[in-house]
Write a protein that holds these residues in place. Structure first.
Motif, PDB file in Angstrom:
ATOM      1  N   ILE A  10       0.836  -1.201   0.000  1.00 31.05           N
ATOM      2  CA  ILE A  10       0.000   0.000   0.000  1.00 31.05           C
ATOM      3  C   ILE A  10       0.873   1.255   0.000  1.00 31.05           C
ATOM      4  N   GLU A  11       1.954   1.251   0.775  1.00 35.71           N
ATOM      5  CA  GLU A  11       2.873   2.394   0.793  1.00 35.71           C
ATOM      6  C   GLU A  11       3.518   2.602  -0.567  1.00 35.71           C
ATOM      7  N   ARG A  13       2.224   1.683  -3.474  1.00 32.76           N
ATOM      8  CA  ARG A  13       1.172   2.187  -4.368  1.00 32.76           C
ATOM      9  C   ARG A  13       0.951   3.680  -4.152  1.00 32.76           C
ATOM     10  N   ASN A  14       0.891   4.097  -2.892  1.00 28.35           N
ATOM     11  CA  ASN A  14       0.662   5.508  -2.595  1.00 28.35           C
ATOM     12  C   ASN A  14       1.805   6.378  -3.099  1.00 28.35           C
ATOM     13  N   LEU A  17       1.425   6.683  -6.770  1.00 25.07           N
ATOM     14  CA  LEU A  17       0.303   7.563  -7.072  1.00 25.07           C
ATOM     15  C   LEU A  17       0.720   9.030  -6.949  1.00 25.07           C
ATOM     16  N   ILE A  18       1.474   9.348  -5.926  1.00 32.05           N
ATOM     17  CA  ILE A  18       1.942  10.727  -5.729  1.00 32.05           C
ATOM     18  C   ILE A  18       2.859  11.143  -6.883  1.00 32.05           C
ATOM     19  N   ARG A  50     -10.754   8.709  -2.812  1.00 30.21           N
ATOM     20  CA  ARG A  50      -9.658   7.972  -2.166  1.00 30.21           C
ATOM     21  C   ARG A  50      -8.308   8.520  -2.614  1.00 30.21           C
ATOM     22  N   ILE A  51      -8.190   8.860  -3.889  1.00 28.72           N
ATOM     23  CA  ILE A  51      -6.935   9.423  -4.402  1.00 28.72           C
ATOM     24  C   ILE A  51      -6.647  10.754  -3.714  1.00 28.72           C
ATOM     25  N   ILE A  54      -5.364  10.158  -0.219  1.00 25.51           N
ATOM     26  CA  ILE A  54      -3.965   9.719  -0.234  1.00 25.51           C
ATOM     27  C   ILE A  54      -3.043  10.915  -0.455  1.00 25.51           C
ATOM     28  N   GLN A  57      -2.949  13.076   2.712  1.00 29.62           N
ATOM     29  CA  GLN A  57      -2.147  12.422   3.752  1.00 29.62           C
ATOM     30  C   GLN A  57      -0.660  12.568   3.451  1.00 29.62           C
ATOM     31  N   ALA A  58      -0.274  12.428   2.198  1.00 24.22           N
ATOM     32  CA  ALA A  58       1.133  12.549   1.824  1.00 24.22           C
ATOM     33  C   ALA A  58       1.624  13.979   2.055  1.00 24.22           C
TER      34      ALA A  58
END
Length: 89
Positions: A10-11, A13-14, A17-18, A50-51, A54, A57-58
Motif C-alpha cells: 500500500i505504501e 502504491r501511494n 500515485l503521488i 480515495r486518491i 492519499i 495524507q502525503a
C-alpha cells in the motif's frame, strides 16, 4: 501471519500515485480534476475521493516539501474618482 492488506504494498502504491499525480499536474500541466480522472479511471482504479485522501495524507506527512497554502491576493479597491480618469479615453 497478519491478515488484511500488505502495508508495504500500500505504501508503494501511494508513493507511485503521488509521483504520477505530480507528473500529470506539474509536468503535463493538467488541471487537478483532469489528473484525478486519469489516475482514477486509467491508472490506479481507485475512486477520486480515495486518491485525494492519499494525496492529502502525503502532504501532511512530508515535511521536507514545505507545502504552504497560497496567500490570498487582495483586489485593489477602485473609487469612482479613479474610474473617472479613464472615462475621457
Amino acid at each position: 501471519m497478519s491478515r488484511g492488506r500488505n502495508k508495504h504494498l500500500i505504501e508503494q502504491r501511494n508513493a507511485a500515485l503521488i509521483r504520477r499525480y505530480y507528473y500529470w499536474t506539474e509536468l503535463q500541466r493538467l488541471r487537478f480534476d483532469d489528473a484525478l480522472k486519469i489516475l482514477s479511471e486509467q491508472e490506479f482504479f481507485l475512486s477520486e475521493e480515495r486518491i485525494m485522501a492519499i494525496i492529502r495524507q502525503a502532504c501532511r506527512e512530508c515535511r521536507e516539501l514545505k507545502v504552504q497554502p497560497v496567500p490570498k491576493v487582495r483586489r485593489p479597491r477602485i473609487t469612482a474618482a479613479q474610474l473617472a480618469l479613464f472615462a475621457g479615453e
